[in-house]
Design an enzyme around this catalytic site. Sequence first.
Site, mmCIF file in Angstrom:
data_model
loop_
_atom_site.group_PDB
_atom_site.id
_atom_site.type_symbol
_atom_site.label_atom_id
_atom_site.label_comp_id
_atom_site.label_asym_id
_atom_site.label_seq_id
_atom_site.Cartn_x
_atom_site.Cartn_y
_atom_site.Cartn_z
ATOM 1 N N TYR A 28 0.873 -1.364 -0.097
ATOM 2 C CA TYR A 28 0.056 -0.271 -0.055
ATOM 3 C C TYR A 28 0.904 1.375 0.039
ATOM 4 C CZ TYR A 28 -0.069 -0.437 5.370
ATOM 5 O OH TYR A 28 0.135 -0.277 6.616
ATOM 6 N N GLU A 29 0.225 2.383 -0.152
ATOM 7 C CA GLU A 29 0.698 3.499 -0.338
ATOM 8 C C GLU A 29 1.798 3.546 -1.822
ATOM 9 O OE1 GLU A 29 -0.521 6.039 1.096
ATOM 10 O OE2 GLU A 29 -1.375 5.067 2.811
ATOM 11 N N GLY A 30 1.539 2.856 -2.511
ATOM 12 C CA GLY A 30 2.157 2.721 -3.692
ATOM 13 C C GLY A 30 3.087 1.643 -3.841
#
Length: 582
Positions: A435-437
């Site tokens: 997550y978060e890229g």
Amino acid sequence: MYPYQAPLKNMNFMLSNVFNAEQVWQSIPQLAEYMDIETARAILEEAARLNEEVVAPLNRNSDEQGVQFNDGQVVTPDGFKQAYQHFVEGGWIGLCGEAEHGGMGMPKLLGILVDEIGYGASNAFTLYNSLTAGAALCINAHGSDELKQLYLPKLYSGEWAGAMDMTEPQAGSDLRNISTKATLADDGSYTITGTKIFITGGDQDLSENIIHLVLAKVEGNKGISLFLVPKIKVNDDQSLAGANGVSVGSIEHKMGLKGSSTCVMNFEQSQGFLIGKVNRGLVCMFTMMNYERLAIGIQGLGSGEAAYQLASQYAKEREQGLAVGAVKSGNQADPILVHGDVRRMLLTIKALNTAGRALAMHTGLQLDLAKFGEGQQQLDAVKFVGLLTPVAKAFLTDRGLDCTIMAQQVFGGHGYIRESGVEQLVRDTRIAQIYEGTNGIQANDFLGRKVLGDNLATVLQFIEQTKQDMAAFEHISAKHSAQLIELWQQFIDACMALNEVKLSQPNIINSCAVDSLDAFGYILYGYYLLKLQTHAATTDDAALYNHLVEFYFNKIIFKANYHLSQLTTGDDVVMAMSADLF
């Protein structure tokens, strides 16, 4: 099995000796009045006490009980509400928030360490506070004065929480395909309609309101805009005014982080307020995303530290097998710490965690200089924040998972069962790479934008600074220094070669980006460990850092050579095979 203890000794050593925190703070007028090393130590000690005594004991049950979803309401695990109130009462959520809106105004260099302590105690619990801090940062950077005055004090106090709403079923990493709509209303606000998925902290029972930052497309526009959408409407006096069409469709059932709510969020004619300008939503949201990317990197670091503590204690107590060599203990069995492979794993974890903490702190320091600095120092810091953030997110989480898995291996079969606690760390940490890229996206950002984007100008300047710093190091091996300088040159040469073909070979960046980031990370860790060694030379911990440096330069740093070798192989071997052969 073994209680988590914040690594305060190493943290304080790095603050005082390695990063000269007090000298930096005293050079910044905005911090000089109230920030010194004794204040920092006091804050860290209280953060350690709170997380060790209140948060860490909740971690295992939060995994076993998980988040519940009853009649449209999200219920957090037992003890979370009481623990959250401790954070509210202490002002911890606004630790680095703007003082003019009720935050404590502490530097990010200190906030990094408080974040690590939280993640070491409980990944799931700490995420709730992290999302709020990130949302407040975004509102402060891009929101109107009215939005700041109305929302920031309640966010910093923790009475209200924040969430980031980007992803949709058809739009994950590529947000161009989002379908959530925003329609301009007569009063200047917008009406938001759509569905978001994978929303961390999208709903919970900890705070009285949740402030969503929602990406949507304004009718008639192809671009993406950012909106502040409260779960409950807010009056001008900050009192709550009623439901706002924000509801939870369901919660996700996950591999780990079961105490953290991950929600499907529905917005049905919800009132929202534009943040920044129309069609400039991603620019605004990246302020929050970059904060969260660093925070998630620290999640990996905190997990690695917690895993090391479990494994090192276990290795000292678990008796299995006999020591080999000239010296015999005479015991029926010896602690597994006598075995070379166990020591190899523990030393690897210890070296990676120690250097990783330095990376996190270095990034935090650059954030402070970018915020408070002036002139060329500030300009350089802004560039270095951009360079280091994808490294901090990806390398810290990749190595964090490595460390939790190695710690699990130290436990052997006991590491695979729940009682040890280490298997939860493996599961909780796995998401940090996603997550978060995803870490692949971070690597593409690092190589494509931050290294090749300005034709190596920033990375060359950064590497030169590390070389100049190393020139002043004492009590380190000339061999290690020369080895590091040679690796830096190989990295530069490889990136220059990539820079020459980046336009003619469009797949080259994507094909070798992860190797470029990993090579950079392993070389950078060598620099940090030499920096620690030279500053620890006259302290009681000199032997520890000497051992870590020798181990790293004899056993680990050669991984950089492997990743560097991959930067020169081109993209044909990756891209040539036809899709139907997969």
